[in-house]
Scaffold this active site. Structure first.
Site, PDB file in Angstrom:
ATOM      1  CE  LYS A 232      -4.049   1.665   2.631  1.00  0.00           C
ATOM      2  NZ  LYS A 232      -4.904   1.333   3.797  1.00  0.00           N
TER       3      LYS A 232
ATOM      4  N   GLY B 119     -10.612   0.755  10.009  1.00  0.00           N
ATOM      5  CA  GLY B 119     -12.057   0.569  10.144  1.00  0.00           C
ATOM      6  C   GLY B 119     -12.644  -0.258   9.017  1.00  0.00           C
ATOM      7  N   GLY B 120     -11.844  -1.208   8.502  1.00  0.00           N
ATOM      8  CA  GLY B 120     -12.314  -2.056   7.405  1.00  0.00           C
ATOM      9  C   GLY B 120     -11.500  -1.926   6.147  1.00  0.00           C
ATOM     10  CB  SER B 121      -8.509   0.149   5.366  1.00  0.00           C
ATOM     11  OG  SER B 121      -9.104   1.380   5.689  1.00  0.00           O
TER      12      SER B 121
ATOM     13  CB  SER C  34      -8.127   3.251   2.694  1.00  0.00           C
ATOM     14  OG  SER C  34      -7.373   2.558   3.680  1.00  0.00           O
TER      15      SER C  34
END
Length: 323
Positions: free
Chosen positions: A114, A214-216, A192
């Site tokens: 990333k 939060g869920g990325s 993200s």
């Protein structure tokens, strides 16, 4: 290991026609022997191939293949760039090919990462034009995860797209544009870590590294149909997330979020995910033994899963919602 994992999809996913056509053209032009194999295991098998007279240059060959596929995927999907890591990746691959010592568990496996992870001498724009200007700060050192990947023999080769400030469940920013889902370009790959999930799902990367707050990691894995795991934020992985928020000091809000951010990993199948994460855990333990820090102490313990829990939606009064 405390974790949250996406389900492995055993059925073969259908690639978007435009991307499949681009991959097929590489084969037709004799630039690739075959279309991308999404399996991490296929890269490990290729690294075990030897010739009686000369050691196969598997790391360099794997890198060249992954770079070509990533560049084609990016043209269609706006998901990654290979330029930032190209020189160092080529150098590391050559060093691996020259080694006569026993191979590391991920020897020569190309790995995408990333864009938010700091890279020495490079900017981490985090989807913001201001942090992509020539005057924007650059990282003075690599994020810790690079040390861990290299210790396992993996070759980081591409940085993947993110939304501005890593704060969206889609991946669209003014620098790289809108990242598209490799199975259906009309849809988003999530965020993200959307660029990461997209590149792995496209077959251009066999293993990827992201972050999850939060869920990325979990959301893009679900949207793109790949397997992923969000590892815990506690002692075992804490030291390896350093630098996961880009250039330290560039944005205070990102720096403050880093201690609460989890590392996450992507692969096409749960089997590949297990291979990759297990190799990194073993490398982390070996590194800690070498420097005497003893901060990880990570041991791979297979789980005997008897049941899988499913969270059901409820209305505000606590009653199950009807569908």
């Amino acid at each position: 290991m405390s974790s949250s994992a996406s389900m492995d999809s055993s059925s073969k996913q259908t690639m978007s026609p435009a991307l499949q056509s681009s991959f097929d053209k590489l084969v037709d032009d004799d630039k690739l022997v075959d279309v991308p194999s999404r399996s991490l295991r296929s890269y490990l098998i290729s690294s075990d191939v030897h010739d009686d007279d000369e050691k196969t240059r598997c790391a360099s060959a794997n890198l060249k293949k992954a770079q070509m596929l990533a560049e084609v995927a990016n043209t269609t999907l706006k998901c990654a760039n290979t330029g930032d890591l190209a020189e160092r990746a080529a150098r590391q691959a050559s060093e691996l090919d020259a080694q006569t010592t026993p191979k590391k568990p991920l020897h020569g496996v190309p790995v995408s990462i990333k864009e938010s992870f700091a890279v020495t001498g490079q900017r981490s724009p985090l989807g913001l034009r201001e942090l992509n200007e020539p005057t924007a700060p650059v990282a003075l050192e690599d994020a810790a995860i690079f040390t861990l990947l290299r210790a396992a023999g993996a070759v980081p080769f591409a940085r993947t797209s993110v939304p501005p400030l890593l704060d969206s469940t889609e991946t669209n920013n003014p620098i790289t544009g809108r990242c598209l889902n490799p199975h259906c370009p009309a849809l988003t790959p999530g965020g993200s870590s959307g660029g990461e999930a997209c590149l792995v799902a496209s077959g251009a990367s066999p293993f990827g590294v992201g972050t999850d707050f939060g869920g990325s990691v979990r959301v893009p894995a679900h949207f793109c149909g790949v397997s992923a795991i969000m590892v815990d934020t506690e002692r075992r992985w804490r030291k390896w997330r350093r630098g996961c928020g880009g250039v330290h000091g560039a944005l205070e809000m990102i720096d403050r979020a880093e201690p609460y951010t989890s590392l996450g990993f992507f692969a096409h199948t749960a089997v590949d995910l297990r291979l990759g994460v297990k190799a990194l855990m073993e490398a982390a333990t070996a590194l800690d033994d070498d420097d005497g820090s003893g901060t990880s102490g990570m041991q791979w313990t297979p789980a005997d899963i008897k049941r899988v829990g499913v969270v059901l939606p409820f209305d505000y009064d606590g009653s199950p919602r009807e569908f």
